[in-house]
Write an enzyme that holds these catalytic residues in place. Structure first.
Site, PDB file in Angstrom:
ATOM      1  N   LYS B  85      93.921  -3.339  93.584  1.00 21.90           N
ATOM      2  CA  LYS B  85      93.044  -2.489  94.390  1.00 21.90           C
ATOM      3  C   LYS B  85      92.137  -1.584  93.560  1.00 21.90           C
ATOM      4  CE  LYS B  85      94.280  -3.711  98.585  1.00 21.90           C
ATOM      5  NZ  LYS B  85      93.308  -4.394  99.454  1.00 21.90           N
ATOM      6  N   GLU B 107      91.102   3.703 104.119  1.00 21.97           N
ATOM      7  CA  GLU B 107      92.265   3.332 104.915  1.00 21.97           C
ATOM      8  C   GLU B 107      93.277   2.748 103.946  1.00 21.97           C
ATOM      9  OE1 GLU B 107      89.760   1.425 104.314  1.00 21.97           O
ATOM     10  OE2 GLU B 107      90.793  -0.372 103.602  1.00 21.97           O
ATOM     11  N   SER B 377      99.326  -9.918  92.631  1.00 19.41           N
ATOM     12  CA  SER B 377      98.377  -8.853  92.989  1.00 19.41           C
ATOM     13  C   SER B 377      98.916  -7.454  92.778  1.00 19.41           C
ATOM     14  CB  SER B 377      97.934  -9.040  94.442  1.00 19.41           C
ATOM     15  OG  SER B 377      99.063  -9.064  95.291  1.00 19.41           O
TER      16      SER B 377
END
Lengths: 270, 393
Positions: B85, B107, B377
């Site tokens: 991210k 969010e 990830s």
């Protein structure tokens, strides 16, 4: 019977030098029967009824309409039931108060633009506002609405550049909906000076189309101020819905009726 | 008048009129940042010296022996804050600064994007507020604490399903009033144009690095690439580098929750009647919804995959037949979570464990010298509570 068209209703009022009052309610809130009684009560004072078809994820709405929508859905309101509700309402009001269906695009998209607009028109809906469908995405729905005799009302916001506002006003049918302030729906304490300037600016681009103002309007004084600034009509939603309490429905009904009467009365004296 | 931001018939900008102009300005700022050398230099330096890029490409010897083919992991779990991210958060935060915005809103589902936004804001001197569903705050507590520690405000969202979907609703509502001084730092390849393209751009570094690293180690491209798909940013990030290579099979893994037949899942591509094309959060894509178009509540053991829609590029890649989409259930993901921890000493995020669950299914089906690349990830520290409870540890 065929209900009156939104454009004709507003044009008639304008010829009589009157301003339109467009109350907004969520169909099915707090329940089907109670919202029918609310709708019939405000219909006595309304020129057009803006009736929300509730969506699970209303991103343009503040807390009041969010809560009303989710309660209505929980109690069984869906697109089919909504069309039945509109039929019943237009029958009971003899088509005197045109219904403007306000919703979000996924509900239209799921049935398909042709099926949705066809069903809407057959049940007595006069026009449509799809909050999350900007001009660029609305071509197919514009066409389907035109085929079914529905007015597709488009919105202009304070953030809309003038050239774009002109295009929106041109494509909008029935009237041009002016969002008085940025942000989501919800009653506000006062009308900003920015909103009044905006009305004057957008009014010029409407080329004779009626301009109705909504978002944040909560009482007769505010409605009158907006009308004096040039609004042909005023839309009031959250402030009415805020009057509906969790208990004692007849008291809620009386409060809603009183607010609707007061706003409509205030607009008559502009 | 042709609307912008389409991938085939998917994408677009389905938002209230108020947000059209802010989105247009964002799109223009992004296009010029993409061409700006100083912007690129600053982002590269942040990614290298602050975030820790390039991340490692790890050959898994034990896992490879057990499965019967070569397994490589792209280690986004090693990136600062523990997931991919941050690639996007740093890119967008830098863009927000060039646009003179003072405040970031975001969010978050699993909390990884919230943490990435919080640290990017701290690093670049911006204010951050993160919307998070109350269910997710409960199951990803350590991430709530990390955000607060870095000075971000965490705003609980108690409405709807109390997860990622509702957090996005609140962030969009906030932005429609605050866009003058605020950038909405959306965390996945979702939402209205230009967000899907922009997030894909900032995540493309994953695939670019992995491809280069693999060519260096093995001298050839992988046979398969596998990644989990929530909104779809880590998968788009790694897939992009291989889209033009027909020999590379690409597989996206959605959250199967309690199983497709249970109805409690987040598999938007499951092909069931409730998984159809719809419009939510500003984009036209596959959405889990009822017969009238009300959005369904989803379920996954992993908060990051627990979302009813999928990025519009994925809808396109599926329509084109370029990427195959499958799903893995909660128990399968938990099994893979344990497997990687035991076999390689790497604790994966529950999201990434879905990709690993699919990897296990390939056992005995590939040649010994086949190369499979899995995008890991994120890391599983945030999931220890959930996983230990589920696994009775």
């Amino acid at each position: 019977m065929t209900p009156a068209s939104i454009g004709q209703t507003l044009a008639r009022l304008r010829a009589e030098k009157k301003r339109a009052f467009l109350p907004f309610l969520v169909a099915g809130h707090p329940s089907y029967e109670e919202s029918m009684r609310l709708a019939l009560a405000v219909a006595d004072h309304a020129d057009v009824l803006e009736l929300g078809l509730p969506f699970s994820d209303p991103i343009a709405d503040g807390k009041t309409i969010q809560k009303a929508s989710s309660l209505a859905i929980k109690r069984g309101m869906d697109t089919e039931t909504y069309f039945g509700f509109v039929s019943e309402f237009t029958r009971k009001t003899r088509g005197q108060v045109p219904v403007l269906c306000m919703t979000y695009y996924n509900l239209v998209h799921r049935l398909g633009v042709h099926a949705f607009t066809g069903r809407a028109a057959a049940s007595g809906v006069s026009g449509l506002i799809v909050v999350d469908l900007p001009l660029e995405e609305s071509t197919a729905l514009q066409r389907a609405c035109a085929l079914n005799g529905l007015d597709l009302v488009l919105l202009v916001s304070p953030s809309t550049p003038p050239a774009r506002a002109r295009k929106i006003a041109e494509a909008s049918r029935g009237f041009v909906y002016l969002v008085s302030s940025v942000g989501v729906t919800g009653a506000k304490k006062k009308v900003s000076r920015q909103a009044l300037r905006l009305i004057r600016r957008v009014k010029k681009t409407c080329k004779g189309k009626p301009l109705c103002v909504g978002f944040g309007v909560s009482n007769a004084g505010q409605a009158a101020t907006l009308a004096r600034a040039g609004a042909d009509g005023v839309i009031v939603g959250s402030a009415l819905i805020d009057k509906v309490g969790e208990k004692n429905f007849s008291a809620s009904l009386a409060r809603v009726r009183a607010l609707a009467a007061s706003i409509s009365g205030g607009l008559k004296h502009v | 008048m042709k609307a912008k931001g389409y991938f085939g018939e998917f994408g677009g900008s389905f938002v209230a009129e108020t947000l059209l102009q802010p989105l247009r300005e964002l799109g223009q700022a992004f296009e010029s940042a993409k061409r700006s050398k100083p912007f690129q230099r600053e982002l590269d330096s942040l990614l290298r010296d602050y975030a820790g890029r390039p991340t490692a490409l790890t050959y898994c010897s034990t896992l490879s022996r057990r499965l019967g083919f070569k397994v490589y992991l792209k280690r986004e779990d090693l990136l600062h804050t523990g997931a991919h991210k941050l690639n996007n958060a740093l890119g967008q935060a830098l863009l927000a600064r060039t646009m003179k915005k003072k405040r970031l809103i975001a969010e978050t589902g699993a909390g990884q994007h919230g943490v990435a936004t919080a640290v990017a804001a701290a690093r670049l001197g911006l204010k951050a507020e993160v919307y998070m569903g109350t269910v997710d705050m409960e199951r990803q507590k350590p991430n709530v604490q990390r955000m607060r520690l870095c000075g971000a405000e965490v705003r609980p969202v108690p409405s709807g399903s109390k997860t990622l979907k509702d957090a996005i609703n609140e962030a969009l509502r906030d932005w429609s009033a605050s866009f003058e001084d605020t950038h909405y730092l959306l965390g996945s390849v979702l939402g209205p144009h230009p967000f899907p393209s922009m997030v894909a751009h900032f995540q493309s570094v994953i695939g670019r690095e992995a491809r280069r690293q693999l060519l260096k180690t093995e001298g050839r491209l992988p046979d398969q690439v596998i990644a989990c798909v929530g909104g779809g940013s880590n998968s788009i990030g790694v897939f992009q580098a291989f889209l033009g290579e027909p020999s590379v099979k690409l597989t996206g893994v959605e959250a199967g929750g309690h199983g497709i037949r249970s109805g409690l899942h987040a598999a938007r591509f499951a092909g069931t009647p409730d998984a159809g094309v719809g419009v939510v959060h500003g984009t036209r894509t596959f959405v889990l919804q009822d017969a009238f178009g009300q959005i369904k509540n989803t379920h996954s053991v992993s908060a990051g995959l627990d979302y009813p829609a999928v990025g519009p590029m994925h809808a396109r890649l599926r329509a084109d037949g370029r990427v195959e989409y499958v799903s893995a259930t909660d128990p399968e993901a938990l099994k893979a979570f344990t497997l990687l921890s035991e076999a390689e000493g790497i604790i994966p995020a529950l999201e990434s464990a879905h990709a690993l669950a699919h990897l296990s299914r390939l056992k005995g089906k590939l040649k010994r010298d086949a190369i499979v690349l899995v995008n890991l990830s994120g890391r599983g520290d945030k999931d220890l509570d959930t996983a230990c409870k589920e696994l009775n540890l």
